[in-house]
Design an enzyme around this catalytic site. Structure first.
Site, PDB file in Angstrom:
ATOM      1  N   CYS A  64       5.184  58.444  66.670  1.00 21.65           N
ATOM      2  CA  CYS A  64       6.629  58.692  67.043  1.00 21.65           C
ATOM      3  C   CYS A  64       6.715  60.135  66.525  1.00 21.65           C
ATOM      4  O   CYS A  64       7.640  60.767  67.089  1.00 21.65           O
ATOM      5  CB  CYS A  64       7.346  57.691  66.501  1.00 21.65           C
ATOM      6  N   HIS A 330      10.090  55.639  60.882  1.00 21.18           N
ATOM      7  CA  HIS A 330      10.005  55.780  62.541  1.00 21.18           C
ATOM      8  C   HIS A 330      10.866  56.898  62.986  1.00 21.18           C
ATOM      9  O   HIS A 330      11.730  57.161  61.987  1.00 21.18           O
ATOM     10  CB  HIS A 330      10.555  54.633  62.939  1.00 21.18           C
TER      11      HIS A 330
END
Ligand SMILES: [Zn+2]
Length: 383
Positions: A64, A330
């Site tokens: 990510c 994330h």
């Protein structure tokens, strides 16, 4: 792979009625909708099932951080223009072209492809050949990754080249002065800081320059502050005492010293790294400060040396967000699309349009601002 990219880009270029010089497309799109319909970027849109550049990226296992950075870079119009027009091909160095070629491939897929999401696998493996740490399926810091990507693209595309392409070269952020090497990366992202260093005993002043591609800003509050507060904190005068004292050539001994930085060359696109990861000795923590940053008209004039104050106002063009903690987290990105002029949220393969009011959040980690042009460039047609 290389052949495919070249073919695509050549085709793209030949279809253009007006090859754009400089960054005119970007500025025309940003400021003047009259030119909107005649822009080459718009031209191919009719065939697309989705807006160009509004494309998700597959997660290859903790990638990510890579996806968020790729989304931001692929929303910087002058950079998009440079790669999609095929200009990069003439600059490519044979001995270190892999990363730039892979970058062009991913960008071409994101802007001209038919899929709603693409895989960054080619880019990751090209990059992983040089930096094996990024091949592992582990969490990486997006800011660190960005430094390496900009460095590699610069090395591949610079005009004055070193003889051989060494693996794992020194990142450009560590260089002290602006070098003769020019690339699309330095043209867009490279700025220069000027430090004035004053001995507090004899008041003798010396100056030192340092190039930067990312400004790492301290966060002066645990709860809430503005980006201007962070900037003030970065540019405020610092007094170096005790073991931090600096040698004064006039006093011929170490002295207490006052240091102040100012921007002596402002980049076209300025990247701010908000230092949310705070390390105090063995203590590590993440600052969750809600930092208020403007979407338009960020005024950098207080920090730019007066003589160099040409385009002090900046507009936000992309944001990297970080959720979670130091160990597990994330990354997502918010990017403004230059064709639709709308903001989009990119969370790996999940892409959605978001209102301007959702762009400011407490998860912002990297901010990309571009400077406003003074005038609207007229299209430069070479007939
Ligand atoms: Zn002195």
């Amino acid at each position: 792979m290389e052949v495919k990219v070249q073919r695509r880009c050549t085709k793209m270029a030949s279809e253009r009625p007006c090859p754009a010089d400089d960054f005119s497309i970007y500025y025309v799109l940003a400021e003047c909708t009259d030119h909107y319909d005649s822009s080459p970027v718009k031209e191919v849109e009719e065939n697309q099932p989705h807006s160009q550049g509004v494309t998700g990226l597959r997660n290859l296992g903790n990638t990510c951080y890579m996806n968020a950075i790729l989304q931001c870079l692929c929303s910087i119009s002058p950079l998009v223009e440079y790669f999609l027009s095929g200009k990069y091909i003439t600059a490519l160095q044979k001995d270190c072209s892999e990363v730039a070629t892979a970058f062009a491939y991913v960008m071409t897929d994101m802007w001209l492809g038919d899929s709603e999401c693409v895989s960054p696998e080619i880019f990751r493996s090209a990059f992983g050949n040089l930096y094996p740490a990024f091949m592992k399926k582990t969490q990486q810091d997006a800011q660190e990754f960005l430094i390496y990507v900009l460095n590699e693209l610069h090395e591949s595309l610079k005009k004055c080249h070193r003889k051989s392409c060494e693996k794992g070269s020194i990142p450009r952020c560590c260089r002290k002065t602006i070098a003769n090497e020019v690339s699309i990366i330095t043209q867009l992202f490279e700025g220069q800081l000027n430090y004035s260093i004053m001995c507090l005993k004899c008041e003798n002043c010396t100056y030192k320059n340092e190039v930067f591609t990312i400004l790492c800003l301290p966060i002066p509050s645990d709860y809430e502050c503005s980006l201007q507060d962070c900037l003030q904190c970065f540019f405020q005068q610092d007094t170096l005492t005790w073991h931090n004292q600096i040698h004064c050539s006039f006093c011929e001994t170490k002295q207490e010293t006052a240091v102040r930085a100012s921007i002596s060359k402002a980049p076209k696109v300025i990247i701010f790294h908000l230092k949310r990861f705070d390390i105090l000795g063995t203590m590590k923590r993440k600052l969750r400060t809600d930092i208020h940053y403007p979407l338009t008209n960020l005024d950098l004039s207080p920090y730019i040396c007066p003589v160099f104050r040409k385009h002090p106002k900046y507009n936000l063009c992309a944001v990297v967000n970080h959720f979670g903690d130091l160990d597990g987290g994330h990354y997502t990105a918010f990017c403004k699309n230059s064709v639709t002029q709308a903001w989009y949220s990119f969370d790996d393969t999940r892409v959605s349009e978001i209102p301007d009011t959702s762009v400011q959040t407490a998860t912002a980690y990297l901010l990309f601002y571009s400077c406003q042009p003074f005038s609207i460039p007229i299209k430069k047609c070479k007939s």
